[in-house]
Design a protein around this motif. Structure first.
Motif, short mmCIF file in Angstrom:
data_model
loop_
_atom_site.label_atom_id
_atom_site.label_comp_id
_atom_site.label_asym_id
_atom_site.label_seq_id
_atom_site.Cartn_x
_atom_site.Cartn_y
_atom_site.Cartn_z
N TYR A 106 0.85 -1.36 -0.06
CA TYR A 106 0.10 -0.12 0.10
C TYR A 106 0.79 1.34 -0.07
O TYR A 106 0.41 2.49 -0.02
N ALA A 107 2.17 1.26 0.33
CA ALA A 107 3.00 2.30 0.68
C ALA A 107 2.81 3.66 -0.51
O ALA A 107 2.75 4.42 -0.14
N ILE A 108 3.14 3.05 -2.01
CA ILE A 108 3.19 4.19 -2.76
C ILE A 108 1.64 4.92 -3.13
O ILE A 108 1.60 6.02 -3.10
N LEU A 109 0.70 3.81 -3.08
CA LEU A 109 -0.53 4.66 -3.22
C LEU A 109 -1.19 5.34 -2.10
O LEU A 109 -1.62 6.34 -2.01
N VAL A 110 -0.60 5.21 -0.55
CA VAL A 110 -1.02 5.79 0.48
C VAL A 110 -0.30 7.19 0.45
O VAL A 110 -0.68 8.11 0.73
N PHE A 111 1.22 6.95 -0.03
CA PHE A 111 1.86 8.02 -0.20
C PHE A 111 1.35 9.17 -1.29
O PHE A 111 1.14 10.26 -1.12
N SER A 112 0.72 8.72 -2.27
CA SER A 112 0.11 9.43 -3.36
C SER A 112 -1.04 10.16 -3.00
O SER A 112 -1.22 11.34 -3.14
N ILE A 113 -1.85 9.44 -2.22
CA ILE A 113 -3.22 9.93 -1.66
C ILE A 113 -3.03 11.04 -0.75
O ILE A 113 -3.69 12.17 -0.61
N THR A 114 -2.06 10.69 0.31
CA THR A 114 -1.64 11.82 1.25
C THR A 114 -1.12 12.83 0.64
O THR A 114 -1.36 14.01 0.95
N SER A 115 -0.08 12.76 -0.34
CA SER A 115 0.45 13.92 -0.88
C SER A 115 -0.95 14.78 -1.85
O SER A 115 -0.76 16.10 -1.75
N SER A 116 -1.56 14.18 -2.26
CA SER A 116 -2.90 14.77 -2.89
C SER A 116 -3.65 15.65 -2.03
O SER A 116 -3.95 16.64 -2.06
N PHE A 117 -4.01 15.15 -0.72
CA PHE A 117 -4.54 15.70 0.33
C PHE A 117 -3.92 16.88 0.79
O PHE A 117 -4.52 18.04 0.96
N PHE A 118 -2.69 17.01 1.20
CA PHE A 118 -2.20 18.06 1.65
C PHE A 118 -1.89 19.10 0.52
O PHE A 118 -1.74 20.20 0.83
N GLY A 119 -1.70 18.59 -0.74
CA GLY A 119 -1.49 19.59 -2.01
C GLY A 119 -2.91 20.36 -1.98
O GLY A 119 -3.07 21.67 -2.20
N THR A 120 -4.13 19.78 -1.74
CA THR A 120 -5.34 20.43 -1.84
C THR A 120 -5.46 21.31 -0.65
O THR A 120 -5.96 22.58 -0.69
N LEU A 121 -4.95 20.78 0.61
CA LEU A 121 -5.18 21.80 1.84
C LEU A 121 -4.20 22.97 1.34
O LEU A 121 -4.76 24.20 2.14
N VAL A 122 -3.19 23.11 0.86
CA VAL A 122 -2.30 23.98 0.62
C VAL A 122 -2.85 24.98 -0.46
O VAL A 122 -3.07 26.23 -0.22
N VAL A 123 -3.55 24.54 -1.36
CA VAL A 123 -4.40 25.39 -2.47
C VAL A 123 -5.55 25.98 -1.82
O VAL A 123 -5.89 27.25 -2.00
N ILE A 124 -6.24 25.42 -0.89
CA ILE A 124 -7.49 26.04 -0.04
C ILE A 124 -6.90 27.06 0.70
O ILE A 124 -7.44 28.27 0.84
N LEU A 125 -5.67 26.98 1.16
CA LEU A 125 -5.19 27.83 2.32
C LEU A 125 -4.74 29.21 1.44
O LEU A 125 -5.05 30.40 1.78
N ASP A 126 -4.31 29.09 0.12
CA ASP A 126 -3.89 30.02 -0.58
C ASP A 126 -4.92 30.83 -1.29
O ASP A 126 -4.93 31.78 -1.19
N ALA A 127 -6.00 30.02 -1.42
CA ALA A 127 -7.27 30.60 -1.87
C ALA A 127 -7.94 31.62 -1.01
O ALA A 127 -8.41 32.55 -1.23
N LEU A 128 -8.00 30.98 0.54
CA LEU A 128 -8.39 31.81 1.39
C LEU A 128 -7.62 33.04 1.56
O LEU A 128 -8.13 34.15 1.78
#
Length: 132
Positions: A24-46
């Motif tokens: 699961y390691a690569i897929l978990v890393f990918s999804i978690t990176s996606s989650f943090f990336g989305t949080l950063v964009v939300i913060l930037d938009a705010l």
């Protein structure tokens, strides 16, 4: 359920290291990176919308099309994280997820050029006898 638990532990756990199943390691890393990336964009938009400042990520959020920016940034971070973890460039931990999620537009072209250069230097034996 193990898969979702692994994502939550990597994103929110106290250690910040991946301790789940290796498959699961690569897929978990990918999804978690996606989650943090989305949080950063939300913060930037705010910051852009509430403080009337320029975007730190040099993005624009024009009305409902801004939702597409969130989605695509997350997808790009996920793909960049997947490729980087698959190639073995990134260690599977929370800090790497945040770095990939935030800076994937800078990281992805380098990942692709690294993968391309590694493939081009690989020797392939075709089994053809050239001695005559």
């Amino acid at each position: 359920m193990e898969f979702l638990d692994a994502i939550f532990v990597l994103a929110f756990g106290t250690e910040g290291e991946y301790k789940g199943k290796p498959e699961y390691a690569i897929l978990v890393f990918s999804i978690t990176s996606s989650f943090f990336g989305t949080l950063v964009v939300i913060l930037d938009a705010l910051v852009v919308k509430t403080l009337n400042k320029n975007s730190f990520l040099k993005l624009s959020y024009p009305g409902w099309k801004g939702l597409l920016v969130f989605l695509l940034w997350g997808v790009g971070a996920g793909i960049g994280g997947f490729l980087g973890a698959a190639i073995g460039i990134f260690e599977i931990n929370r800090i790497a997820c945040v770095v990939v999620g935030t800076s994937w537009p800078l990281v992805l072209p380098r990942l692709l050029s690294t993968a391309n250069s590694e493939l081009s230097t690989e020797k392939i034996d075709l089994g053809v006898n050239t001695n005559g």
